[in-house]
Design an enzyme around this catalytic site. Sequence first.
Site, short mmCIF file in Angstrom:
data_model
loop_
_atom_site.label_atom_id
_atom_site.label_comp_id
_atom_site.label_asym_id
_atom_site.label_seq_id
_atom_site.Cartn_x
_atom_site.Cartn_y
_atom_site.Cartn_z
N ASP A 166 -39.07 129.85 -76.10
CA ASP A 166 -39.15 128.63 -75.58
C ASP A 166 -40.66 128.25 -75.29
OD1 ASP A 166 -36.73 130.42 -74.60
OD2 ASP A 166 -36.54 129.22 -73.01
N HIS A 217 -31.94 123.63 -69.78
CA HIS A 217 -32.81 122.25 -69.14
C HIS A 217 -32.58 121.14 -70.14
CE1 HIS A 217 -34.64 124.80 -66.13
NE2 HIS A 217 -34.97 125.68 -66.88
N HIS A 276 -37.83 134.18 -71.28
CA HIS A 276 -39.29 134.11 -71.37
C HIS A 276 -39.79 135.33 -71.68
CE1 HIS A 276 -39.43 129.69 -69.63
NE2 HIS A 276 -38.31 129.57 -70.66
FE LIG Z 1 -36.63 128.56 -70.97
FE LIG Z 2 -33.40 128.36 -70.17
#
Ligand SMILES: [Fe+2]
Ligand SMILES: [Fe+2]
Length: 274
Positions: free
Chosen positions: A8, A68, A178
Amino acid sequence: MRILLIGDIVGKPGRQIVLRAVPGLRIAERLDLVVANAENAAGGSGLTPEIFQELIAGGVDCITMGDHIYRRREIYSVLERDPRIVRPANYPPTAPGRAFTVLSPAGQAPVAVFSLLGRVFMPPVDCPLHAAEQVLAQLPPDVRVVLLDFHAEATSDKQIMGRYLDGRVSAVLGTHTHVATADEQILPGGTAFQCDVGMTGPHLSIIGRRIDRVLETARTFRPTHFEVATEDCRLHGTIVEIDPETGRARAIRRLMVTQPEAEQFAALARGQAG
Ligand SMILES: [Fe+2]
Ligand SMILES: [Fe+2]
């Protein structure tokens, strides 16, 4: 064949380290394909057409997203027409974007890339196992190399997916938390697996956001703007080496690039260009 999945990318710091490091990484690691999860690339949430183009121009071949994905509606048109980005395959067919893509790295076998969302602490989505079956059933028969970015919270869910697809895809690599996990391995059927490849962005943070802001909200329940942090930027990802004939993984290795290392990669790329 060597494929890198970048974890990410968070905000501007994340984008900057990708742009500094990737051209040199491609040379140093002899990468055939670079895939990046960019669901947090625009100000920490979503992706814009401009940032999509910036990452592609910077040496990323294909982009995966996550929960997202639709934060910036400008990205819908890119999702609908560009084969270098996919939406989670377990979204409904009416959602903008394609469920999988097949890429043709220079001088290499074709590579299919798709992503799926988990169902723990996530918006309600279709069964990811079932959606994986549907994607595999649609792949052209000559496609042996298949990469899945499983964007999910729970390590147990990720292990279920890895075991379920073992021997049928080249790699099941996780994103979304993350936080990189130290469980990279090749499963018995030949699928490379890791619960999460980590985050590309500021690590002096709480999963990429300013520590003071997140702590204030956690302590007081007062909403704050979770601004993207700035310090200790690192690129996290994982490199998988795959036999293009069989699609089976031969090796898997975690990658962490610090800012000074990113500058070394930038110098290497400049040297090759000059
Ligand atoms: Fe993310
Ligand atoms: Fe995510």
